[in-house]
Design a protein around this motif. Structure first.
Motif, mmCIF file in Angstrom:
data_model
loop_
_atom_site.group_PDB
_atom_site.id
_atom_site.type_symbol
_atom_site.label_atom_id
_atom_site.label_comp_id
_atom_site.label_asym_id
_atom_site.label_seq_id
_atom_site.Cartn_x
_atom_site.Cartn_y
_atom_site.Cartn_z
ATOM 1 N N LEU A 1 0.836 -1.269 -0.114
ATOM 2 C CA LEU A 1 -0.045 -0.036 0.000
ATOM 3 C C LEU A 1 0.873 1.283 0.150
ATOM 4 O O LEU A 1 0.305 2.312 0.206
ATOM 5 N N ASP A 2 1.991 1.168 -0.062
ATOM 6 C CA ASP A 2 3.116 2.238 0.097
ATOM 7 C C ASP A 2 2.788 3.472 -0.762
ATOM 8 O O ASP A 2 2.691 4.464 -0.908
ATOM 9 N N ARG A 3 2.358 3.054 -2.370
ATOM 10 C CA ARG A 3 1.759 4.027 -3.165
ATOM 11 C C ARG A 3 0.578 4.843 -2.622
ATOM 12 O O ARG A 3 0.509 5.899 -3.244
ATOM 13 N N ARG A 4 0.195 4.324 -1.942
ATOM 14 C CA ARG A 4 -1.428 4.860 -1.469
ATOM 15 C C ARG A 4 -1.207 5.550 0.058
ATOM 16 O O ARG A 4 -2.202 5.877 0.700
ATOM 17 N N ALA A 5 -0.006 5.657 0.447
ATOM 18 C CA ALA A 5 0.260 6.088 1.859
ATOM 19 C C ALA A 5 -0.449 7.334 2.373
ATOM 20 O O ALA A 5 -0.899 7.456 3.450
ATOM 21 N N HIS A 6 -0.503 8.174 1.406
ATOM 22 C CA HIS A 6 -0.928 9.630 1.815
ATOM 23 C C HIS A 6 -2.304 9.838 1.401
ATOM 24 O O HIS A 6 -2.777 10.789 1.388
ATOM 25 N N VAL A 7 -2.866 8.596 1.038
ATOM 26 C CA VAL A 7 -4.487 8.640 0.479
ATOM 27 C C VAL A 7 -5.362 8.510 1.797
ATOM 28 O O VAL A 7 -4.837 7.675 2.480
ATOM 29 N N ARG A 8 -6.164 9.300 2.025
ATOM 30 C CA ARG A 8 -7.295 8.904 3.483
ATOM 31 C C ARG A 8 -7.776 7.619 3.103
ATOM 32 O O ARG A 8 -8.381 7.431 1.964
ATOM 33 N N ALA A 9 -7.858 6.784 4.278
ATOM 34 C CA ALA A 9 -8.524 5.628 4.278
ATOM 35 C C ALA A 9 -9.896 5.857 3.448
ATOM 36 O O ALA A 9 -10.382 4.609 3.085
ATOM 37 N N ALA A 10 -10.827 6.764 3.698
ATOM 38 C CA ALA A 10 -11.990 6.770 3.364
ATOM 39 C C ALA A 10 -12.055 6.806 1.697
ATOM 40 O O ALA A 10 -13.052 6.258 1.435
ATOM 41 N N GLN A 11 -10.815 7.039 0.951
ATOM 42 C CA GLN A 11 -10.829 6.982 -0.389
ATOM 43 C C GLN A 11 -10.314 5.598 -0.946
ATOM 44 O O GLN A 11 -10.200 5.145 -2.067
ATOM 45 N N LEU A 12 -9.907 4.575 0.351
ATOM 46 C CA LEU A 12 -9.489 3.319 -0.147
ATOM 47 C C LEU A 12 -10.584 2.118 -0.730
ATOM 48 O O LEU A 12 -11.685 2.291 -0.187
#
Lengths: 295, 345, 241
Positions: free
Chosen positions: C128-139
């Motif tokens: 998930l490192d590429r999504r590290a700075h995405v808020r969990a709500a967007q996952l």
């Protein structure tokens, strides 16, 4: 003053608290909205009674017929414009109803320029006595009105179609929606009824108190105490909760110190909140939004 | 910045997408932010009408930041912070009046008292959620109001306490009103600084976790009640200090002022909500918008009838609740997001 | 064989008149991968909750490393080295993926940037490192599942309890997860999983425990269990399809 006398004073006071709370409790229990402006709806009811007297010369007990429907309409409007858009945002609801409180209070203040009014009634002032206990007609009327309202509301919720849909929505919104009940409209009607009941309380209180824009604040916290004490959404809870708060206030006022009476019922309120959050007559499930699930 | 970043950037408020900032960047941002908040003071320091408003703005910005610690970050919507405010005010004033204890020192006992009393009175209510917690804490405010009126020997009863005007630095009483403004500015700066450090600490992260999901927090080894109590202690202590400063600024304190819901207890919440709850800049922004607006409305419409300015304020609250649910900070963020999307399209 | 790491002895959980878990005993040894299977409503989740501390047993003992932990709340168990996921993932929605993982890594790293480094490492671990700075709500759902695993891993647990962590994932995501868990297991992490997907159970677990109507009805290797006729009727017979 003997115990019997304090008992009567307390019960009559309980009638006032109960009547002020019954609409709040309905709204609280069904829509789960904390309506901080409920006291202001009571205040509007009082000024409505004054208006009916000043323009039409009506006795408050007749003005009921005008003011209560008017407050029903006010409630519908408030719910549609302010609360419905904010459903599921409890912080914003607190905030919005508080804004409403400030608006209503100060609008009345600006219109009346702070002048205190009183509403005369031909019958309200009479007192009669049983032994050495004296009872004022206006307070007795409130007590009787509360009793009648509680019974009527109970029957309304049990017997009528709207009442049944209100109960269904209270128990399970999702299921109610699946059964084809229009949840939003049911909420709006409930809020309207709650406001109408606040109006009823206001009119009946108008012969007792001198009207001031901030008078709602005297009732709102007592009403919250009643609601929490009695139990969310329970008609019987508002009735008996009102009585308990009234009795506690009367006895504490007499035996401890009149200035501390409020502090004492607030403490009771806190203890109930903590020990039995569903209240004395609370329905199982009604507290689900407010409280952690039990382990 | 590549396009992938833009595509995955999300519109939630106020946290820059990107890693955890290094301390030096944070310190720089903090300093720049404080300089910006100094601008109105520098521009209007000669206008006593505005100076008074700016003083209150700084004070209430600090108080809103303090409230936001437990309410915004911790999700515990307290309407009982007036109690801590009042304890701070009474303690500082009383110690100065009775024992000539300098308010500079007198701020501390109130803060310490609240760091103890706050967790103690909130502890039982933490079982309650949402509106119920709000009502229960509101009840604290009302009980305290009744007690303050009753305990005349401590609080001076309904008439309150008057602090005589004896100007001296050690008395925290100044002839130059700008001294108070600077004092409140420092208070705000400290409150914001504490918030920043908190939100970059374990406790800060745990507080957010507790707000978002208590079960998930527990599974991560977090003692939910302990986190709430610690944050309450910090929030209450800061609020008490604000109360002490308030007492020394107006020098007349009475129960109706200290426990007023629209002016104190609910005001903290109002400022944070308007600015943006659960952010560091939000409460400050809220104070900078609402306090001057309110004072201005009072000055302009105060003459046209009692309560007119409050009607307008009520409408501001209502409209903010309806149309700016994430506060100004959230609205700005949405706008920026919108602008970035248009640019990348 | 080494000392049992997690030990369940005669665990009973009653809700009023209903017995959800009835006298269940089993051991999990260090480094093992053990699955609990059973039809819907068999009491798997209740049993799981007895292990995580969400529920306390009516009778019997749960012990970790020889220490009885019946009365310990979930947070204390987490500190003893018990990581878990939730059946319905519970991401901290307004926090970024990295911050979610940091909530876990703060347990053993009190300094901000140490916690960040550890959390980042865990995000790499679960991809998930590429999504590290995405808020969990967007996952996405599967990303939320992995985030939950990352947060639990960041606690540096010695035992991982996974509650249907594969549900709702597609084939390749399931395979990725299995690879991840195998790798972690190779590094010494013990697993106890509740799983519906029998393919996963077969591919992944060394030992399988079967629960039906609150009681343990069988235990053995995946092969033994999945060919055991009693298990097959209990498990598949009542699944109606």
């Amino acid at each position: 003053m003997d115990i019997l006398n304090i008992l009567v004073v307390g019960l009559l006071l309980g009638g006032i608290y109960g009547l002020v709370s019954i609409g709040l409790n309905l709204i609280f229990g069904v829509i789960r909205i904390v309506n901080f402006a409920h006291g202001e709806l009571v205040m509007l009811g009082m000024y409505g009674a004054y208006l009916a007297y000043a323009t039409l010369g009506l006795d408050p007990y007749i003005a009921v017929l005008l003011v209560v429907p008017a407050l029903f309409v006010v409630g519908i409007i408030v719910h549609r414009l302010v609360l419905q858009p904010l459903h599921a945002e409890s912080n914003m609801q607190i905030f919005a109803t508080f804004g409403l409180l400030i608006i209503l209070q100060n609008a009345v203040l600006a219109i009346t320029r702070g002048e205190g009014f009183s509403v005369p009634s031909k019958v309200a002032g009479f007192t009669f006595g049983v032994g050495d206990i004296r009872v004022t007609v206006s307070r007795l009327v409130i007590f009787l009105a509360l009793t009648a309202t509680a019974i009527a509301l109970h029957l309304f919720l049990k017997r009528t179609l709207i009442g049944k849909s209100i109960r269904a929505v209270t128990q399970d919104r999702q299921a109610a929606r699946l059964m084809g009940i229009n949840v939003e409209r049911t909420f709006t009607i409930t809020f309207g009824i709650g406001s109408a009941l606040a109006g009823l309380a206001g009119v009946l209180l108008s012969p007792i108190y001198t009207l001031s824009p901030g008078i709602g604040g005297n009732f709102i916290l007592a009403a919250f105490a009643v609601v929490v004490l009695g139990g969310l959404g329970s008609v019987a809870g508002a009735y008996f909760g009102g009585m308990i708060v009234g009795l506690v206030e009367a006895f504490a006022g007499f035996y401890i110190d009149p200035e501390l009476k409020q502090a004492i019922w607030f403490l009771i309120f806190l203890v109930v909140l903590i020990v039995r959050p569903t209240g004395l007559f609370g329905q199982v499930g009604a507290e689900e939004v407010g409280f952690r699930e039990q382990n | 910045m590549n396009s992938d970043d833009l595509a995955t950037a999300d519109p939630s408020p106020n946290r820059p997408a990107g890693g955890i900032l290094p301390w030096r960047r944070v310190a720089l941002l903090y300093a720049v932010g404080l300089l910006v908040t100094l601008v109105p003071l520098l521009l209007l320091s000669r206008n006593f009408f505005w100076l008074n408003i700016i003083t209150y703005t700084y004070l209430f910005a600090g108080l809103a930041v303090a409230w936001n610690i437990i309410a915004g970050f911790g999700g515990q919507f307290s309407l009982g912070h007036g109690v801590f405010f009042a304890i701070g005010a009474y303690t500082t004033a009383r110690l100065f009046l009775d024992w000539e204890i300098s308010p500079w020192l007198g701020l501390l006992p109130g803060a310490i008292a609240c760091a103890v009393v706050g967790p103690l009175i909130f502890w039982p209510t933490f079982r309650l959620k949402g509106s119920f917690f709000a009502i229960a804490t509101l009840a604290f405010n009302e009980v305290a109001l009744v007690l303050a009126n009753y305990l005349e020997s401590v609080t001076g009863g309904p008439r309150g306490l008057q602090v005589p005007f004896r100007a001296a630095f050690k008395n925290m009483i100044f002839t130059d009103p700008r001294a108070y403004t600077v004092l409140m500015f420092v208070f705000m700066a400290i409150a914001v600084g504490i918030s920043i450090v908190l939100m970059r600490s374990r406790l800060g992260y745990y507080l957010l976790a507790v707000r978002e999901d208590e079960d998930a927090a527990r599974a991560a080894g977090i003692s939910v009640i302990q986190v709430k109590l610690r944050a309450t202690a910090l929030s209450a202590a800061l609020t008490a200090i604000g109360g002490g400063l308030f007492a020394m600024y107006i020098r007349t304190i009475d129960p109706l002022t200290l426990f007023s819901l629209p002016d104190i207890g609910v005001k903290f919440a109002l400022l944070s909500l308007i600015g943006g709850m659960g952010t560091i800049t939000g409460p400050v922004l809220g104070a900078f918008l609402i306090i001057p607006l309110e004072s201005y409305l009072r000055a302009v419409f105060g003459g046209s009838g009692p309560g007119v300015h409050l009607i307008l304020l009520g409408f501001v609250m209502l409209l903010a609740a309806l149309f700016m649910r994430r506060g100004v900070a959230g609205a700005i963020d949405s706008l920026r997001q919108h602008w970035r999307h248009r640019r990348s399209a | 064989m080494s000392e049992p790491f997690l030990q369940v002895r005669g665990a009973v959980k009653r809700f009023g008149g209903l017995t959800a878990v009835n006298d269940v005993s089993f051991d999990v040894r260090r480094g093992e991968i053990v699955s609990i299977i059973g039809p819907n409503g068999a009491g798997k989740t209740t049993l799981f909750n007895l292990l995580t501390g969400q529920l306390k047993p009516t009778a019997g003992d749960v012990s970790l490393n020889g220490q009885v932990i019946n009365a310990l709340p979930p947070e204390r168990r987490a500190r003893l080295g018990l990581g878990r996921t939730f059946q319905i993932a519970k991401p901290l929605l307004t926090l970024t993926a990295l911050e979610n993982a940091m909530v876990g890594s703060f347990l053993h790293h009190s300094r901000l940037h140490d916690a960040e480094a550890k959390a980042h490492q865990m995000l790499i671990e679960v991809g998930l490192d590429r999504r590290a700075h995405v808020r969990a709500a967007q996952l996405t759902l599967s990303e939320r599942r992995r985030l939950e695993v990352a947060r639990a891993l960041a606690l540096e647990p010695s035992l991982m309890l996974l509650d249907e962590v594969m549900a709702g994932l597609n084939q390749s995501e399931v395979q990725d997860s299995i690879d991840l868990f195998r790798r972690l297991n190779g590094a010494g992490l013990t697993f106890l999983i509740i799983e519906h997907n029998l393919k996963v159970v077969r591919a992944f677990s060394e030992r399988v425990i079967v629960i039906d109507r609150g009681a343990k009805i069988a235990e053995g290797t995946a092969e033994q269990i999945l060919t055991n006729p009693e298990v097959v009727t209990a498990y598949l017979g009542r699944r109606r399809g």
